[in-house]
Design a protein around this motif. Structure first.
Motif, PDB file in Angstrom:
ATOM      1  N   VAL A  91      35.699  51.737  45.577  1.00 41.79           N
ATOM      2  CA  VAL A  91      36.864  50.852  45.150  1.00 41.79           C
ATOM      3  C   VAL A  91      36.337  49.341  44.585  1.00 41.79           C
ATOM      4  O   VAL A  91      36.262  48.858  45.689  1.00 41.79           O
ATOM      5  CB  VAL A  91      37.847  51.369  46.138  1.00 41.79           C
ATOM      6  CG1 VAL A  91      38.946  50.808  46.110  1.00 41.79           C
ATOM      7  CG2 VAL A  91      38.114  52.869  46.258  1.00 41.79           C
ATOM      8  N   VAL A  92      36.944  49.280  43.438  1.00 40.86           N
ATOM      9  CA  VAL A  92      37.319  48.014  43.008  1.00 40.86           C
ATOM     10  C   VAL A  92      38.187  47.142  42.711  1.00 40.86           C
ATOM     11  O   VAL A  92      38.651  47.483  42.739  1.00 40.86           O
ATOM     12  CB  VAL A  92      35.862  47.965  41.125  1.00 40.86           C
ATOM     13  CG1 VAL A  92      36.516  46.134  40.778  1.00 40.86           C
ATOM     14  CG2 VAL A  92      34.669  48.282  42.066  1.00 40.86           C
ATOM     15  N   PHE A  93      38.350  45.571  43.148  1.00 38.61           N
ATOM     16  CA  PHE A  93      39.922  44.785  43.337  1.00 38.61           C
ATOM     17  C   PHE A  93      39.360  43.891  42.491  1.00 38.61           C
ATOM     18  O   PHE A  93      38.574  42.978  43.127  1.00 38.61           O
ATOM     19  CB  PHE A  93      39.884  44.345  44.485  1.00 38.61           C
ATOM     20  CG  PHE A  93      40.604  45.907  45.573  1.00 38.61           C
ATOM     21  CD1 PHE A  93      41.781  46.292  45.370  1.00 38.61           C
ATOM     22  CD2 PHE A  93      39.166  46.119  46.552  1.00 38.61           C
ATOM     23  CE1 PHE A  93      41.999  47.398  46.308  1.00 38.61           C
ATOM     24  CE2 PHE A  93      39.944  47.448  47.175  1.00 38.61           C
ATOM     25  CZ  PHE A  93      41.458  47.633  47.265  1.00 38.61           C
ATOM     26  N   ILE A  94      39.767  43.442  41.560  1.00 41.79           N
ATOM     27  CA  ILE A  94      40.286  42.707  40.973  1.00 41.79           C
ATOM     28  C   ILE A  94      40.845  41.688  40.511  1.00 41.79           C
ATOM     29  O   ILE A  94      41.779  41.886  40.263  1.00 41.79           O
ATOM     30  CB  ILE A  94      38.908  42.649  39.162  1.00 41.79           C
ATOM     31  CG1 ILE A  94      38.314  43.524  39.549  1.00 41.79           C
ATOM     32  CG2 ILE A  94      39.004  41.950  38.743  1.00 41.79           C
ATOM     33  CD1 ILE A  94      37.958  44.147  37.696  1.00 41.79           C
TER      34      ILE A  94
ATOM     35  N   LYS B 224      45.437  42.415  31.497  1.00 43.57           N
ATOM     36  CA  LYS B 224      44.647  42.818  32.154  1.00 43.57           C
ATOM     37  C   LYS B 224      43.242  43.404  31.380  1.00 43.57           C
ATOM     38  O   LYS B 224      42.210  44.424  31.190  1.00 43.57           O
ATOM     39  CB  LYS B 224      45.580  44.433  32.517  1.00 43.57           C
ATOM     40  CG  LYS B 224      45.258  45.960  32.943  1.00 43.57           C
ATOM     41  CD  LYS B 224      46.086  46.506  33.077  1.00 43.57           C
ATOM     42  CE  LYS B 224      45.229  48.024  33.587  1.00 43.57           C
ATOM     43  NZ  LYS B 224      45.662  49.242  33.604  1.00 43.57           N
ATOM     44  N   GLU B 225      43.734  44.017  30.097  1.00 45.10           N
ATOM     45  CA  GLU B 225      42.669  43.947  29.031  1.00 45.10           C
ATOM     46  C   GLU B 225      41.692  43.127  29.218  1.00 45.10           C
ATOM     47  O   GLU B 225      40.635  43.653  29.208  1.00 45.10           O
ATOM     48  CB  GLU B 225      43.164  44.658  27.869  1.00 45.10           C
ATOM     49  CG  GLU B 225      44.815  46.289  27.828  1.00 45.10           C
ATOM     50  CD  GLU B 225      44.455  46.422  26.870  1.00 45.10           C
ATOM     51  OE1 GLU B 225      43.945  45.598  25.524  1.00 45.10           O
ATOM     52  OE2 GLU B 225      45.056  47.579  26.405  1.00 45.10           O
ATOM     53  N   ALA B 230      35.824  42.256  30.617  1.00 44.29           N
ATOM     54  CA  ALA B 230      35.030  41.996  31.007  1.00 44.29           C
ATOM     55  C   ALA B 230      34.267  42.968  32.090  1.00 44.29           C
ATOM     56  O   ALA B 230      33.298  42.360  32.443  1.00 44.29           O
ATOM     57  CB  ALA B 230      35.601  40.613  31.208  1.00 44.29           C
ATOM     58  N   TYR B 231      35.249  43.431  32.842  1.00 40.85           N
ATOM     59  CA  TYR B 231      34.537  44.009  33.825  1.00 40.85           C
ATOM     60  C   TYR B 231      33.502  45.655  33.139  1.00 40.85           C
ATOM     61  O   TYR B 231      32.438  45.308  34.024  1.00 40.85           O
ATOM     62  CB  TYR B 231      35.418  44.701  35.141  1.00 40.85           C
ATOM     63  CG  TYR B 231      35.511  46.034  36.210  1.00 40.85           C
ATOM     64  CD1 TYR B 231      34.513  44.888  36.632  1.00 40.85           C
ATOM     65  CD2 TYR B 231      35.068  47.036  35.692  1.00 40.85           C
ATOM     66  CE1 TYR B 231      33.918  45.972  37.739  1.00 40.85           C
ATOM     67  CE2 TYR B 231      34.044  47.725  36.222  1.00 40.85           C
ATOM     68  CZ  TYR B 231      34.418  47.655  37.783  1.00 40.85           C
ATOM     69  OH  TYR B 231      33.775  48.464  38.407  1.00 40.85           O
TER      70      TYR B 231
END
Ligand SMILES: [Zn+2]
Ligand SMILES: [Zn+2]
Ligand SMILES: [Zn+2]
Lengths: 100, 359
Positions: A91-94, B224-225, B230-231
């Protein structure tokens, strides 16, 4: 169950020693006893967040502007708070709220 | 626990675009569920369309990307250099960074930009407050304390970007302002009654009358996009808040926008559309554009905001140009009276209050 939790976009600064990746063994139960994101969030709030919890949590969900991915999939596709977790999930939170 | 009846697991739905791969995200703009590969395609294509439809660039132009090391400018540098190659824009791209002189914040984020220079093969120019103004932000905060320092930071940064762009001899500056940022600025300008900025802040290109126009290729791109992109692409960006006091008022507007987005993601585009369609009544007096007597920078007063602030710092009167005292109340007189009623000195402070808007 074993979970890998990752905190990015500055959220790591809210945690002990600003650690980005946490390997945890938890039973994140919600009110109905299911292992959901809702249960995990309250566990994270009371066990990992060391400062300014309002940067991470708002009400019983994440603060708007914090993105969540379960196994690299947007949690909005998996049921959000009701998404059920399984052993070895990542689970990743950003946070999107820091800097441009 | 692994029963067949379990609700749809992460990634078990198919992409609405290709119908082959598993969906990886829900687009805030369209609510479509699409896979990672299709996301890259639509994300990049939309930015390409924005660039083409708005004639942002001409072949052969030199373009500086305002690079802070943060998510928006990092993704902008990456995508723009990709599109430049893919669609033969014929642009000479540069990274342009400002070193405000903030120990532990800017020196770290500049390291990110230096890595981007190598990763994307774009030449990097760094201009510092120290060189331009002989003051670092650390010095300024020592002199004036934590209050108002963002006014200095914002005014100086805006001008520093222009100065750096002039040194690079570029034709244009692009910045990473995204749809969320622009919606937020529309709201702020309404809340402050700042009609001049309200009409300007949704323009995709500004400063066309000045020496170096600025444009915002991410005007319609959701934050968000940008962060998802980037992620997924594992782009290297820096995400620590400025250590000096943030603008609380802006923070409220941001929070409000994010709350709206959660309920109805289109709200962000709708606010931008509303901003675009405001018409200024002919009785509203707009500040006239001129140039600063001292440094030649475009402004509507005798001296530009940066020169007024610098004057104050150098004379040991750092409050000069900051605006009314706190008890005056920011909202009380923030509209209308622009020309004529107030003495010169006060008018200039009216102009630039909450001066760290980048528009
Ligand atoms: Zn697809
Ligand atoms: Zn600042
Ligand atoms: Zn000046």
């Amino acid at each position: 169950m074993h979970l890998t939790l990752e905190f990015g976009g500055g959220l790591d600064l809210l945690l002990e020693k600003s650690t980005k990746v946490h390997q945890v063994d938890v039973q994140p139960k919600d009110d109905e006893g299911k292992a959901t994101m809702k249960g995990l969030l309250s566990w994270v709030k009371s066990n990992l967040i060391k400062e300014r919890p309002e940067m991470f949590i708002k009400g019983d969900s994440v603060r708007p502007g914090v993105l969540v991915l379960i196994n690299d999939c947007d949690w909005e596709l998996c049921g959000g708070l009701d998404a059920e977790l399984e052993d070895k999930d990542v689970v990743v939170f950003i946070s999107t709220l820091h800097g441009g | 626990m692994q029963s067949i009846a379990a609700p749809a697991r992460a990634g078990s739905r198919l992409c609405a675009r290709c119908g082959e791969r598993k969906a990886a995200l829900k687009r805030p703009k369209t609510l479509e569920q699409i896979c990672r590969e299709c996301f890259y395609v639509v994300f990049e294509d939309e930015i390409h369309r924005t660039i083409v439809d708005n004639n942002l660039f001409k072949a052969g132009e030199r373009v500086a990307i305002g690079a802070s090391g943060g998510k928006d400018s990092t993704v902008l540098a990456y995508v723009l250099s990709e599109l430049n190659k893919r669609h033969n824009y014929g642009l000479d791209l540069f990274l342009l960074s400002i070193d405000e002189g903030i120990t532990g914040y800017r020196d770290d984020s500049l390291e990110t930009v230096k890595r981007n220079e190598l990763q994307y093969g774009l030449p990097l120019k760094i201009v510092s407050y120290k060189d331009l103004y002989d003051w670092t932000m650390d010095d300024i905060v020592k002199a004036i304390g934590l209050k108002n320092n963002c006014t200095f930071c914002g005014v100086f940064r805006r001008q520093a970007l222009d100065r750096g762009a002039a040194l690079l001899k570029v034709d244009k500056i692009v910045t990473g302002h995204n749809a969320d940022d622009i919606a937020e600025t529309v709201l702020l300008n309404i809340l402050r009654g700042d009609i001049a900025r309200l009409s300007r802040c949704t323009f995709i290109t500004t400063g066309e009358d000045g020496p170096i126009p600025r444009c915002k290729p991410f005007k319609y791109t959701y934050e968000k996009e940008i962060v998802m992109y980037a992620y997924f692409k594992k782009l290297d960006y820096f995400s620590t808040e400025c250590i000096y006091s943030p603008n609380a008022y802006r923070g409220f507007a941001r929070e409000f926008i994010k709350d709206l987005e959660r309920m109805r993601p289109r709200a962000i585009l709708d606010i931008i559309t509303s901003g675009e369609n405001f018409r200024i009544s002919t009785t509203t007096r707009m500040p006239e554009q001129g140039t600063c007597e001292r440094c030649g920078y475009i402004c509507s007063q005798k001296l530009c905001k940066a020169c007024v602030l610098l004057d104050g710092l150098n004379r040991g009167l750092p409050k000069l140009g900051i605006g009314r005292s706190a008890k005056g109340g920011a909202g009380a007189d923030g509209n209308g009276e622009r020309q004529g009623k107030r003495p010169e000195r006060n008018r200039s402070s009216l102009q630039g209050k909450h001066g760290n808007l980048d528009f």
